[in-house]
Design a protein around this motif. Structure first.
Motif, PDB file in Angstrom:
ATOM      1  N   HIS A  75       0.840  -1.195   0.000  1.00  0.00           N
ATOM      2  CA  HIS A  75       0.000   0.000   0.000  1.00  0.00           C
ATOM      3  C   HIS A  75       0.888   1.262   0.000  1.00  0.00           C
ATOM      4  O   HIS A  75       0.668   2.190  -0.781  1.00  0.00           O
ATOM      5  CB  HIS A  75      -0.903  -0.059   1.238  1.00  0.00           C
ATOM      6  CG  HIS A  75      -1.863   1.067   1.387  1.00  0.00           C
ATOM      7  ND1 HIS A  75      -3.225   0.897   1.339  1.00  0.00           N
ATOM      8  CD2 HIS A  75      -1.672   2.391   1.603  1.00  0.00           C
ATOM      9  CE1 HIS A  75      -3.829   2.062   1.503  1.00  0.00           C
ATOM     10  NE2 HIS A  75      -2.908   2.988   1.677  1.00  0.00           N
TER      11      HIS A  75
ATOM     12  N   HIS B 255       1.675   4.365  -2.762  1.00  0.00           N
ATOM     13  CA  HIS B 255       1.686   5.805  -2.467  1.00  0.00           C
ATOM     14  C   HIS B 255       2.907   6.508  -3.058  1.00  0.00           C
ATOM     15  O   HIS B 255       2.916   7.727  -3.190  1.00  0.00           O
ATOM     16  CB  HIS B 255       1.629   6.062  -0.954  1.00  0.00           C
ATOM     17  CG  HIS B 255       0.240   6.040  -0.386  1.00  0.00           C
ATOM     18  ND1 HIS B 255      -0.811   6.722  -0.959  1.00  0.00           N
ATOM     19  CD2 HIS B 255      -0.268   5.429   0.723  1.00  0.00           C
ATOM     20  CE1 HIS B 255      -1.907   6.517  -0.227  1.00  0.00           C
ATOM     21  NE2 HIS B 255      -1.606   5.728   0.785  1.00  0.00           N
TER      22      HIS B 255
ATOM     23  N   HIS C  62      -5.764   7.884  -2.174  1.00  0.00           N
ATOM     24  CA  HIS C  62      -6.361   6.574  -2.428  1.00  0.00           C
ATOM     25  C   HIS C  62      -7.318   6.664  -3.614  1.00  0.00           C
ATOM     26  O   HIS C  62      -8.500   6.380  -3.499  1.00  0.00           O
ATOM     27  CB  HIS C  62      -7.119   6.081  -1.177  1.00  0.00           C
ATOM     28  CG  HIS C  62      -6.236   5.925   0.023  1.00  0.00           C
ATOM     29  ND1 HIS C  62      -6.622   6.259   1.296  1.00  0.00           N
ATOM     30  CD2 HIS C  62      -4.958   5.471   0.139  1.00  0.00           C
ATOM     31  CE1 HIS C  62      -5.623   6.015   2.145  1.00  0.00           C
ATOM     32  NE2 HIS C  62      -4.615   5.530   1.465  1.00  0.00           N
TER      33      HIS C  62
ATOM     34  N   PHE D  64      -4.836   4.137  -7.816  1.00  0.00           N
ATOM     35  CA  PHE D  64      -4.089   3.619  -6.673  1.00  0.00           C
ATOM     36  C   PHE D  64      -4.574   2.192  -6.346  1.00  0.00           C
ATOM     37  O   PHE D  64      -3.782   1.259  -6.232  1.00  0.00           O
ATOM     38  CB  PHE D  64      -4.297   4.554  -5.466  1.00  0.00           C
ATOM     39  CG  PHE D  64      -3.736   4.037  -4.164  1.00  0.00           C
ATOM     40  CD1 PHE D  64      -2.426   4.331  -3.792  1.00  0.00           C
ATOM     41  CD2 PHE D  64      -4.514   3.274  -3.300  1.00  0.00           C
ATOM     42  CE1 PHE D  64      -1.919   3.871  -2.584  1.00  0.00           C
ATOM     43  CE2 PHE D  64      -4.002   2.802  -2.100  1.00  0.00           C
ATOM     44  CZ  PHE D  64      -2.705   3.100  -1.736  1.00  0.00           C
TER      45      PHE D  64
ATOM     46  N   TYR E  26      -2.639   4.635   7.134  1.00  0.00           N
ATOM     47  CA  TYR E  26      -1.493   4.096   6.404  1.00  0.00           C
ATOM     48  C   TYR E  26      -1.567   4.524   4.957  1.00  0.00           C
ATOM     49  O   TYR E  26      -2.565   5.090   4.533  1.00  0.00           O
ATOM     50  CB  TYR E  26      -1.416   2.562   6.520  1.00  0.00           C
ATOM     51  CG  TYR E  26      -2.701   1.842   6.194  1.00  0.00           C
ATOM     52  CD1 TYR E  26      -3.722   1.742   7.143  1.00  0.00           C
ATOM     53  CD2 TYR E  26      -2.907   1.277   4.932  1.00  0.00           C
ATOM     54  CE1 TYR E  26      -4.911   1.095   6.839  1.00  0.00           C
ATOM     55  CE2 TYR E  26      -4.084   0.629   4.643  1.00  0.00           C
ATOM     56  CZ  TYR E  26      -5.086   0.543   5.598  1.00  0.00           C
ATOM     57  OH  TYR E  26      -6.259  -0.085   5.295  1.00  0.00           O
TER      58      TYR E  26
HETATM   59 ZN   LIG Z   1      -2.839   4.989   2.197  1.00  0.00          ZN
END
Ligand SMILES: [Zn+2]
Length: 230
Positions: free
Chosen positions: A193, A197, A203, A207, A230
Motif C-alpha cells: 500500500h 503511495h 487513495h 491507486f 497508512y
Molecule cells: Zn494509504
C-alpha cells in the motif's frame, strides 16, 4: 528464541539469619525470604528452597498475576502470545520468546514497587522493533519485485499510535514496528500500500487498481486494520 538474553529458572531469595530458632520461608510481595537459625549452612538453606520450589513458584506467580493485570497477551504475526512477568535481581529487563507462544519478561526487582506497566510496554515496543528489524528487508524486497518500484529510502520508526506506516514526499516509507502484530499477509499488504503511495498520493481509483492486481482480497485486510492510518 532469545531476544534480550537467556536465563534459567532460578529462585532468588534473601536469607534472614537473626534470632530464629526454626527455619521457614515467606513469600511476600513476590519476594522470597528464608528465615533460618544462624548455624544453618547455605547448602542446607538451598536444599530447603529446592524442596519447597513448587510452593514458592506458585506464591510468586500468584503475586505476579495480581500486579501485572494489564498486559496479559500480545500478538506477533497474528498469533497470541501470553506474557509472563518475573522479577529477579538484575539491572536491565530481559525478554524471551518461549515455546508454546509465551513471552517471558524478567524485570529488575525495583519494578515490583514502582509498578511495571510502563516498563512492560517499553519491553514489548523494543521486541516489535527487533522483530521488524529482522523481517522488514525481506518483506520490502518481496514487494519491490512484485510491484517493480521501490522507495528511495525506508526505515522502521515509531509513528503515531494510529499510524501503521506512511509514505513521505513520495519517496520515503516509514514502518511502525507495531505492524508486526499482524499476519504476514496484512504486513505485506500495508507495505505494498505504501509502495503504491510512491506513485499515487491519494487513495484514488488508479491507486487501488495498482494494488488489486496483487492483493485481490485487500478489502478483507483493510477491515482487519480498520481505524488505522497508512
Ligand atoms: Zn494509504
Amino acid at each position: 528464541m532469545s531476544i534480550f538474553g537467556k536465563r534459567n529458572n532460578v529462585i532468588t531469595y534473601t536469607v534472614n539469619k537473626a534470632v530464629n530458632k526454626d527455619i521457614y520461608i515467606t513469600v511476600q510481595n513476590g519476594e522470597v525470604v528464608v528465615n533460618a537459625p544462624w548455624y544453618f549452612t547455605s547448602n542446607k538453606i538451598q536444599s530447603l528452597v529446592q524442596e519447597k520450589k513448587n510452593w514458592i513458584l506458585s506464591k510468586i506467580e500468584e503475586y505476579e498475576k495480581q500486579v501485572s493485570p494489564n498486559i496479559q497477551s500480545v500478538k506477533i504475526f497474528g498469533k497470541n502470545y501470553d506474557v509472563k512477568v518475573l522479577y529477579e535481581n538484575i539491572k536491565t529487563p530481559e525478554l524471551n520468546l518461549e515455546e508454546n507462544y509465551q513471552i517471558k519478561i524478567i524485570l529488575p526487582l525495583k519494578y515490583k514497587k514502582v509498578g511495571n506497566e510502563q516498563i512492560l510496554k517499553m519491553c514489548i515496543d523494543k521486541m516489535y522493533e527487533q522483530i521488524a528489524n529482522t523481517e522488514i528487508d525481506n518483506i520490502m524486497e518481496k514487494i519491490r519485485l512484485m510491484l517493480g518500484i521501490a522507495p528511495e529510502e525506508y526505515s522502521i520508526k515509531k509513528l503515531e499510535s494510529n499510524e501503521l506506516a506512511k509514505c513521505v514526499a513520495g519517496k520515503i516509507i516509514y514502518i511502525n514496528p507495531e505492524l508486526m502484530k499482524y499476519k504476514r499477509e496484512i504486513i505485506e499488504y500495508v507495505v505494498a500500500h505504501e509502495f503504491c503511495h510512491l506513485k499515487y498520493k491519494t487513495h484514488c481509483k488508479s491507486f487501488y487498481e495498482m494494488l488489486e492486481t496483487n492483493f485481490a482480497e485487500y478489502k478483507k485486510y483493510e477491515k482487519e486494520i480498520e481505524g488505522y492510518e497508512y
